[in-house]
Motif scaffolding. Structure first.
Motif, mmCIF file in Angstrom:
data_model
loop_
_atom_site.group_PDB
_atom_site.id
_atom_site.type_symbol
_atom_site.label_atom_id
_atom_site.label_comp_id
_atom_site.label_asym_id
_atom_site.label_seq_id
_atom_site.Cartn_x
_atom_site.Cartn_y
_atom_site.Cartn_z
ATOM 1 N N MET A 1 2.423 0.916 -11.340
ATOM 2 C CA MET A 1 1.562 0.403 -10.291
ATOM 3 C C MET A 1 1.892 1.154 -8.996
ATOM 4 S SD MET A 1 1.155 -3.579 -9.000
ATOM 5 C CE MET A 1 0.435 -4.086 -10.537
ATOM 6 N N ASN A 2 0.862 1.740 -8.384
ATOM 7 C CA ASN A 2 1.114 2.486 -7.155
ATOM 8 C C ASN A 2 1.036 1.567 -5.924
ATOM 9 O OD1 ASN A 2 -1.585 2.294 -6.183
ATOM 10 N ND2 ASN A 2 -2.192 4.067 -7.401
ATOM 11 N N LYS A 3 1.394 2.124 -4.788
ATOM 12 C CA LYS A 3 1.479 1.325 -3.557
ATOM 13 C C LYS A 3 0.140 0.686 -3.201
ATOM 14 C CE LYS A 3 3.805 1.141 0.708
ATOM 15 N NZ LYS A 3 5.227 1.103 0.722
ATOM 16 N N GLU A 4 -0.947 1.413 -3.350
ATOM 17 C CA GLU A 4 -2.264 0.867 -3.023
ATOM 18 C C GLU A 4 -2.603 -0.323 -3.917
ATOM 19 O OE1 GLU A 4 -1.760 4.264 -3.477
ATOM 20 O OE2 GLU A 4 -1.701 4.637 -1.324
ATOM 21 N N GLU A 5 -2.257 -0.234 -5.196
ATOM 22 C CA GLU A 5 -2.497 -1.343 -6.120
ATOM 23 C C GLU A 5 -1.644 -2.551 -5.758
ATOM 24 O OE1 GLU A 5 -3.633 1.087 -10.208
ATOM 25 O OE2 GLU A 5 -1.520 0.881 -9.647
ATOM 26 N N ILE A 6 -0.405 -2.310 -5.369
ATOM 27 C CA ILE A 6 0.488 -3.394 -4.953
ATOM 28 C C ILE A 6 -0.096 -4.106 -3.734
ATOM 29 C CG2 ILE A 6 2.754 -3.924 -3.964
ATOM 30 C CD1 ILE A 6 3.842 -1.555 -5.698
ATOM 31 N N ILE A 7 -0.510 -3.331 -2.743
ATOM 32 C CA ILE A 7 -1.073 -3.905 -1.515
ATOM 33 C C ILE A 7 -2.339 -4.700 -1.823
ATOM 34 C CG2 ILE A 7 -2.186 -3.316 0.690
ATOM 35 C CD1 ILE A 7 -0.140 -0.968 0.875
ATOM 36 N N ALA A 8 -3.220 -4.141 -2.638
ATOM 37 C CA ALA A 8 -4.469 -4.833 -2.978
ATOM 38 C C ALA A 8 -4.189 -6.145 -3.707
ATOM 39 C CB ALA A 8 -5.347 -3.926 -3.838
ATOM 40 N N LYS A 9 -3.230 -6.125 -4.616
ATOM 41 C CA LYS A 9 -2.901 -7.328 -5.375
ATOM 42 C C LYS A 9 -2.286 -8.397 -4.474
ATOM 43 C CE LYS A 9 -1.138 -8.463 -9.917
ATOM 44 N NZ LYS A 9 -0.558 -7.929 -11.139
ATOM 45 N N ILE A 10 -1.359 -7.999 -3.607
ATOM 46 C CA ILE A 10 -0.746 -8.944 -2.677
ATOM 47 C C ILE A 10 -1.813 -9.532 -1.754
ATOM 48 C CG2 ILE A 10 0.800 -9.188 -0.694
ATOM 49 C CD1 ILE A 10 2.648 -7.112 -2.060
ATOM 50 N N ASN A 11 -2.615 -8.675 -1.143
ATOM 51 C CA ASN A 11 -3.641 -9.162 -0.230
ATOM 52 C C ASN A 11 -4.623 -10.083 -0.943
ATOM 53 O OD1 ASN A 11 -2.376 -7.582 1.664
ATOM 54 N ND2 ASN A 11 -4.060 -6.138 1.918
ATOM 55 N N GLY A 12 -4.936 -9.768 -2.185
ATOM 56 C CA GLY A 12 -5.864 -10.597 -2.956
ATOM 57 C C GLY A 12 -5.362 -12.014 -3.143
ATOM 58 N N PHE A 13 -4.092 -12.161 -3.543
ATOM 59 C CA PHE A 13 -3.634 -13.533 -3.737
ATOM 60 C C PHE A 13 -3.303 -14.234 -2.422
ATOM 61 C CE2 PHE A 13 0.632 -11.603 -4.667
ATOM 62 C CZ PHE A 13 1.402 -12.313 -3.763
ATOM 63 N N LEU A 14 -3.005 -13.476 -1.367
ATOM 64 C CA LEU A 14 -2.821 -14.122 -0.066
ATOM 65 C C LEU A 14 -4.138 -14.728 0.421
ATOM 66 C CD1 LEU A 14 -0.480 -11.616 1.807
ATOM 67 C CD2 LEU A 14 0.128 -13.836 0.838
ATOM 68 N N VAL A 15 -5.228 -14.011 0.216
ATOM 69 C CA VAL A 15 -6.547 -14.513 0.605
ATOM 70 C C VAL A 15 -6.926 -15.709 -0.268
ATOM 71 C CG1 VAL A 15 -9.016 -13.948 0.632
ATOM 72 C CG2 VAL A 15 -7.349 -12.327 1.567
ATOM 73 N N ASP A 16 -6.717 -15.592 -1.579
ATOM 74 C CA ASP A 16 -7.118 -16.652 -2.507
ATOM 75 C C ASP A 16 -6.234 -17.889 -2.439
ATOM 76 O OD1 ASP A 16 -9.153 -15.000 -3.395
ATOM 77 O OD2 ASP A 16 -8.080 -14.351 -5.192
ATOM 78 N N GLU A 17 -4.924 -17.694 -2.459
ATOM 79 C CA GLU A 17 -4.001 -18.817 -2.582
ATOM 80 C C GLU A 17 -3.516 -19.362 -1.241
ATOM 81 O OE1 GLU A 17 -0.902 -18.082 -5.495
ATOM 82 O OE2 GLU A 17 -2.284 -16.833 -6.638
ATOM 83 N N PHE A 18 -3.467 -18.518 -0.225
ATOM 84 C CA PHE A 18 -2.956 -18.956 1.072
ATOM 85 C C PHE A 18 -4.064 -19.053 2.123
ATOM 86 C CE2 PHE A 18 0.724 -17.484 -1.192
ATOM 87 C CZ PHE A 18 1.719 -18.381 -0.835
#
Length: 84
Positions: A1-18
């Motif tokens: 998993m590259n840095k862009e994928e990590i950032i997208a995944k983190i941002n995705g669950f921050l928006v959805d869950e938080f």
């Protein structure tokens, strides 16, 4: 998993869950202030990281983590250590 994928995944669950506005998530923004985290929210964040990335975070991992960028770097480093 590259840095862009990590950032997208983190941002995705921050928006959805938080329920964070995606526009508020900036690399230099203060993580705690932007997310409005209390101690229970940190537990939820740790659980989300474990579920999404398969890495464990402990309290000491958050020392020095102020911005989203430093949080992204932490997760990236944990993933690298896991695969090493």
């Amino acid at each position: 998993m590259n840095k862009e994928e990590i950032i997208a995944k983190i941002n995705g669950f921050l928006v959805d869950e938080f329920e964070v506005d995606n526009d508020d998530i900036e690399p230099d923004a203060n993580l705690k202030d932007t997310l409005g985290l209390d101690s229970l929210d940190y537990v939820d964040l740790v659980v989300s990281i474990e579920a999404n990335f398969g890495v464990k975070l402990v309290e000491v991992d958050f020392v020095g983590i102020a911005s989203f960028q430093s949080f992204y770097d932490l997760i990236e480093n944990k993933l690298k250590a896991k695969t090493a």
